[in-house]
Design an enzyme around this catalytic site. Structure first.
Site, PDB file in Angstrom:
ATOM      1  CB  SER A 174      -0.966   0.015   1.182  1.00  0.00           C
ATOM      2  OG  SER A 174      -2.035  -0.872   0.944  1.00  0.00           O
ATOM      3  CB  ALA A 175       4.399   2.119   0.248  1.00  0.00           C
TER       4      ALA A 175
END
Length: 394
Positions: free
Chosen positions: A76-77
């Protein structure tokens, strides 16, 4: 300072500017005490690189060394990079954040979503963290299939009245919006408008000719003794993850079966919520360019930077079951996702990775790892490095 010249830490490669030695020391302790297998960390300050370190094995289950150009999936970065796209489209006058999503994507107006604004979509207020029928990776990678599924979905709450982490659907929402506004896929837009000008080793949709650079990722356990404290989730959080009917389980289960993150097909898919591949250096350099010029290239104008760090949604998160804070796509500093300071914005990746910018200090940070832990935010290895950055600039 060339780290290879420092006695006792020959395993670590890279450079550290004088004054940032605490980051080097914390990075070493992550391997000694926190079970790190292979990782990299990079820090920019005022557009200049001050930390660039890597160590360990390229693959979580291997012995080949992490190289200067090793990249990893950052989960999710990726959202923090993807969130820059609508902000830049707004900056260029191509996207109105206060317009209904249906202005650009008419099919989205179905099932009670006609009043959803673009800013609701970006700040996890759209109310569609789940789909009634989860998608396979192949379906999610097909934008027409993913777009149809999310356009037909009824919201779990009235858009704009609450927020909840759109773990996978965030990527499908952004992909469909960017495609309709620009005529380009979000992966292509990032490659052409962000990565290429800044020289970033960062991809949403890993090209086949770069696949050899990506290491294998896998789960690792937190050391039970002699290292970092093992944190147990609150009972309410644990219950939410255990309940198949909860928004939490359904949001993280919107891809089913769970993907093999080492599968070349998954890494090649343009999934901007979960499947970006990057070096730590590229993550830090990207965030540095949101703050100001980096070798002559700047992403955010001052007004856009102000929007990126402004709170849009905060409080109890209906998916993560803790209090979270979001701007227009980025997570903001808070107990659930501690960054460098109150004005910081960025995004963690479930399992460890982290990228963020802090306008007050001029710091931009990137951390990637091949050892994935269970936590969604606040990984102890990343947090140790953030504390070391804070100590370095105190």
């Amino acid at each position: 300072m060339d780290v290879r010249e420092i006695q006792g830490i020959q395993d670590i490669r890279g450079t550290v500017q004088a004054g940032f030695e605490p980051v080097r020391d914390a990075f070493l302790r992550n391997f000694q005490q926190r079970g790190e297998r292979g990782a990299a960390v990079a820090v920019y300050r005022d557009g200049r690189k001050v930390v660039d370190l890597w160590a360990g094995a390229k693959d979580v289950d291997g012995t080949a060394p992490w190289a200067v150009d090793t990249a990893q999936i950052v989960r999710s970065a990726t959202k923090g990079v993807a969130a820059a796209v609508p902000l830049l489209l707004h900056q260029r006058g191509q996207l109105d954040l206060d317009a209904p999503v249906g202005t650009y994507w008419p099919e989205y107006k179905a099932a009670g979503k006609e009043r959803t604004l673009v800013r609701h979509l970006l700040s996890h207020q759209a109310g569609v963290p789940v789909v009634d029928r989860p998608l396979t990776v192949a379906e999610a990678a097909d934008l027409s299939v993913a777009s149809d599924a999310i356009a037909a979905q009824a919201p779990a709450w009235e858009p704009g009245t609450a927020h909840g982490y759109h773990a996978h659907t965030y990527g499908w929402l952004l992909s469909a919006l960017v495609q309709r506004v620009t005529g380009r896929s979000i992966g292509r837009w990032v490659a052409e408008e962000i990565a290429r000008p800044l020289g970033l080793d960062l991809w949403i949709g890993l090209p086949a000719d770069e696949a050899h650079r990506a290491g294998r990722v896998g789960p690792v356990e937190e050391p039970s003794a002699g290292g970092a404290l093992r944190l147990r989730p609150k009972r309410s959080v644990a219950d939410a993850y255990a309940d198949p009917a909860s928004l939490t389980r359904r949001a993280f289960g919107a891809l089913d079966p769970a993907p093999d993150e080492n599968d070349p097909a998954y890494r090649a898919a343009e999934l901007p919520a979960s499947a970006g591949v990057s070096t730590a250096r590229a993550l830090a350099r990207f965030y540095a360019a949101t703050l100001g010029p980096v070798d002559g290239h700047r992403l955010f104008a001052p007004a856009t930077l102000a929007m990126a760090r402004t709170e849009e949604s905060a409080g109890p998160d209906r998916v993560l079951v803790v209090s979270t804070r979001f701007g227009l796509g980025h997570m903001l500093h808070g107990p659930a996702s501690p960054l460098l300071g109150p004005g910081s914005f960025g995004h963690p990746g479930r399992g460890g990775s982290l990228g963020f910018a802090d306008p007050e200090s001029g710091i931009a940070f990137g951390y990637v790892t091949n050892g994935m832990r269970k936590g969604v935010t606040a990984d102890p290895r990343a947090q140790a490095l953030v504390r070391a950055v804070r100590a370095s600039i105190a």
